[in-house]
Design an enzyme around this catalytic site. Structure first.
Site, PDB file in Angstrom:
ATOM      1  N   ALA A  16      11.995  13.351  -0.036  1.00  0.00           N
ATOM      2  CA  ALA A  16      13.169  13.201  -0.898  1.00  0.00           C
ATOM      3  C   ALA A  16      13.758  14.546  -1.266  1.00  0.00           C
ATOM      4  O   ALA A  16      13.097  15.576  -1.225  1.00  0.00           O
ATOM      5  CB  ALA A  16      12.799  12.438  -2.167  1.00  0.00           C
ATOM      6  N   ILE A  17      15.035  14.517  -1.625  1.00  0.00           N
ATOM      7  CA  ILE A  17      15.702  15.680  -2.198  1.00  0.00           C
ATOM      8  C   ILE A  17      16.430  15.226  -3.449  1.00  0.00           C
ATOM      9  O   ILE A  17      16.667  14.032  -3.650  1.00  0.00           O
ATOM     10  CB  ILE A  17      16.703  16.331  -1.214  1.00  0.00           C
ATOM     11  CG1 ILE A  17      17.741  15.303  -0.739  1.00  0.00           C
ATOM     12  CG2 ILE A  17      15.991  16.946  -0.034  1.00  0.00           C
ATOM     13  CD1 ILE A  17      18.792  15.902   0.181  1.00  0.00           C
ATOM     14  N   HIS A  62      11.088   4.366   4.563  1.00  0.00           N
ATOM     15  CA  HIS A  62      12.526   4.105   4.579  1.00  0.00           C
ATOM     16  C   HIS A  62      13.158   4.468   5.917  1.00  0.00           C
ATOM     17  O   HIS A  62      14.249   3.999   6.236  1.00  0.00           O
ATOM     18  CB  HIS A  62      13.224   4.838   3.434  1.00  0.00           C
ATOM     19  CG  HIS A  62      13.431   6.300   3.654  1.00  0.00           C
ATOM     20  ND1 HIS A  62      12.553   7.251   3.199  1.00  0.00           N
ATOM     21  CD2 HIS A  62      14.425   6.992   4.265  1.00  0.00           C
ATOM     22  CE1 HIS A  62      12.983   8.450   3.528  1.00  0.00           C
ATOM     23  NE2 HIS A  62      14.122   8.334   4.182  1.00  0.00           N
ATOM     24  N   GLY A  81      17.510  13.567   7.652  1.00  0.00           N
ATOM     25  CA  GLY A  81      16.893  13.664   8.968  1.00  0.00           C
ATOM     26  C   GLY A  81      15.525  14.295   8.910  1.00  0.00           C
ATOM     27  O   GLY A  81      14.692  14.115   9.802  1.00  0.00           O
ATOM     28  N   ILE A 140      -6.483   1.825 -17.245  1.00  0.00           N
ATOM     29  CA  ILE A 140      -5.916   2.226 -18.537  1.00  0.00           C
ATOM     30  C   ILE A 140      -4.399   2.211 -18.456  1.00  0.00           C
ATOM     31  O   ILE A 140      -3.820   2.258 -17.374  1.00  0.00           O
ATOM     32  CB  ILE A 140      -6.362   3.631 -18.966  1.00  0.00           C
ATOM     33  CG1 ILE A 140      -5.736   4.692 -18.046  1.00  0.00           C
ATOM     34  CG2 ILE A 140      -7.869   3.755 -19.032  1.00  0.00           C
ATOM     35  CD1 ILE A 140      -5.718   6.072 -18.635  1.00  0.00           C
ATOM     36  N   ASP A 170       6.279   5.342   0.141  1.00  0.00           N
ATOM     37  CA  ASP A 170       7.243   5.623   1.201  1.00  0.00           C
ATOM     38  C   ASP A 170       6.555   6.230   2.422  1.00  0.00           C
ATOM     39  O   ASP A 170       7.065   7.150   3.045  1.00  0.00           O
ATOM     40  CB  ASP A 170       8.350   6.553   0.706  1.00  0.00           C
ATOM     41  CG  ASP A 170       9.589   6.498   1.604  1.00  0.00           C
ATOM     42  OD1 ASP A 170       9.636   5.615   2.476  1.00  0.00           O
ATOM     43  OD2 ASP A 170      10.485   7.337   1.442  1.00  0.00           O
ATOM     44  N   SER A 188      13.403  13.454   6.650  1.00  0.00           N
ATOM     45  CA  SER A 188      12.528  12.428   6.082  1.00  0.00           C
ATOM     46  C   SER A 188      11.416  12.080   7.059  1.00  0.00           C
ATOM     47  O   SER A 188      11.667  11.756   8.217  1.00  0.00           O
ATOM     48  CB  SER A 188      13.319  11.160   5.767  1.00  0.00           C
ATOM     49  OG  SER A 188      14.163  11.336   4.679  1.00  0.00           O
ATOM     50  N   LEU A 211      -8.068   2.784 -12.429  1.00  0.00           N
ATOM     51  CA  LEU A 211      -8.956   3.244 -13.484  1.00  0.00           C
ATOM     52  C   LEU A 211      -9.059   2.178 -14.568  1.00  0.00           C
ATOM     53  O   LEU A 211     -10.125   1.947 -15.129  1.00  0.00           O
ATOM     54  CB  LEU A 211      -8.404   4.545 -14.058  1.00  0.00           C
ATOM     55  CG  LEU A 211      -9.331   5.409 -14.902  1.00  0.00           C
ATOM     56  CD1 LEU A 211     -10.506   5.894 -14.064  1.00  0.00           C
ATOM     57  CD2 LEU A 211      -8.563   6.599 -15.447  1.00  0.00           C
TER      58      LEU A 211
END
Length: 466
Positions: free
Chosen positions: A243-244, A120, A224, A283, A150, A226, A281
């Protein structure tokens, strides 16, 4: 770092973990695990195997090792015709106007200039500027990215070798362990904050079809940060800050990082194959909770219960059955669904994993070869599709089609759509994801989209998107 209200991941998670393993059942919480400690192939990226020592260690050593390897990443838009408004004007002394679209951080991972950041941070950029801690500025090239995680890989061409941070093993990170967050919050270069690992395998996504797996920390992380580094006291990279969760969009004690094992796998895939190799996998299932445990008369309270097995997958070939309870994969304990998805995301198609499960009260161990996930994302419709098997078509009374593998929006009821078959789009037969891509690219954007859909009961329906 993007401002977020409530729970916002700083990314267009248009494809959250495209694993082929999706949630079907209700769960209380989420966890995750990462990569196996025994690698199927030796990594070609700098990796550190230094053991973690006690926490009575001065942070200055870790800070000094890492601060020069974290860069300021600027996403710049270039308007050749000049700025369209005063808000797009930024006097760089070059031809045309330039405007800063966004800024974040990045981590140098090789001495020749490969840098990991968040997708991002660089998304939509016409130009990317990277500024080192010594104020040298470079123009960076995007090598590749994985929007689902991301994570993006960019490259600069330095005059000499750069300081870099070696990858640590995020599996070894322990709750309560000291960590440092290194980045550029609010455009303040070279900022280091300290905290602990608050939780592992944290799933923030409200979309049940897209489980995630983050390291949670209380190290101060703000807009900032990120794409910056989460490092342990040895100066090893154990996560990419992403992220926060905050009503104000700024730090209130919770922040989240993509585990380094997952980030390293993505970077290696991009460098070696040109894209991300995603193994499944095979499933669909969910985390065991009290209700499931009581309904199935289980004597366990943790694990992943299998809700369905994908025909033709490694899970089916290895004999995995509905209602099997997965407790461990290789050396990773599976307590919740994101333990499973987080670990599988660190593997590749063709890798063989050892799955320990419980069936009818008895323990059983099987080897499963992961198969490749091939999907096509349809943001306009809000979901992703994958190729089907003959068995799936017969199961849902569909003559042809592709399977809806996961949702990428919360606007549609995922439980009703995931697993169903799309046989036609705009009255054109669909046999593969290649057909879907061709139809979507050649359609008139102003016209509605009509799909013929076979639901999980085998009923044929038509749905229209305008």
């Amino acid at each position: 770092m993007k401002k977020i209200a409530n729970l916002i991941l700083a990314s267009a998670l248009g494809g959250a973990m495209t694993l082929g393993s999706y949630k079907l059942l209700v769960e209380d919480d989420n966890t995750a695990s990462y990569e196996n400690k025994s690698e199927s192939a030796e990594s070609f990226l700098p990796v550190s195997n230094t053991p973690n020592y006690g926490t009575n260690v001065d942070f200055t050593d870790a800070a000094e090792k890492t601060i020069h390897a974290v860069v300021h990443v600027k996403n710049v838009a270039v308007f050749k015709g000049g700025p369209r408004s005063i808000w797009e004007y930024n006097p760089y002394g070059t031809e045309g106007g330039r405007a800063l679209q966004g800024a974040g951080s990045g981590v140098i991972i090789t001495p020749d200039g490969y840098i990991v950041t968040n997708n991002h941070v660089i998304k939509g950029a016409s130009e990317i500027e990277v500024t080192l801690n010594n104020n040298k500025t470079y123009t960076a090239e995007v090598i590749g990215s994985d929007p689902a995680f991301d994570i993006a890989l960019i490259k600069v061409e330095p005059e000499g070798e750069l300081d870099y941070i070696p990858f640590g093993d995020s599996d070894n990170a322990e709750i309560g362990e000291w960590v440092l967050a290194v980045g550029n919050p609010f455009n303040l270069k070279s900022t280091v904050t300290a905290g602990i690992v608050s939780a592992k395998a944290r799933d923030l996504n409200v979309n049940d079809s897209s489980p995630q797996s983050f390291i949670q920390t209380d190290a101060a992380i703000n807009p900032g940060n990120s794409g910056g580094a989460l490092v342990n006291i040895n100066g090893e990279l154990i996560g990419i800050n992403t992220a926060i969760t905050s009503p104000s969009g700024s730090y209130i004690g919770y922040a989240f990082a993509v585990p380094s094992n997952n980030a390293r796998k993505i970077v290696e895939d991009i460098m070696e194959y040109g894209d991300v190799q995603k193994g499944i996998l095979g499933i669909r299932g969910g985390t065991i909770n009290e209700q499931i445990s009581n309904d199935r008369n289980l004597n366990i309270s943790q694990g992943v219960i299998v809700g369905a097995v994908t025909p033709g997958s490694g899970a089916e070939k290895s004999g995995i059955q509905e209602f099997d309870v997965i407790r461990k994969i290789d050396d990773i304990n599976i307590a919740k669904f994101s333990d499973l998805t987080g670990y599988i995301n660190s593997k590749r198609p063709g890798d063989i994993v050892k799955v320990q499960l419980i069936r009818n009260g008895e323990s059983k161990t099987v080897d499963i070869e992961l198969t490749k996930l091939e999907t096509y994302s349809l943001p306009t419709l809000g979901f992703e599709v994958a190729n089907t098997t003959k068995e799936e078509l017969e199961r849902y009374n569909a003559p042809n089609g592709v399977r809806i593998s996961r949702m990428i929006t919360d606007d549609l009821p995922s439980s009703e759509l995931i697993g169903g078959i799309i046989s036609e789009i705009n009255n054109k037969k669909v046999n593969s994801i290649g057909d879907v891509e061709q139809i979507m690219e050649n359609r008139k954007k102003s016209n509605p989209i009509v799909i013929t859909y076979h639901n999980l009961k085998g009923e044929k329906q038509r749905m229209i998107w305008r």
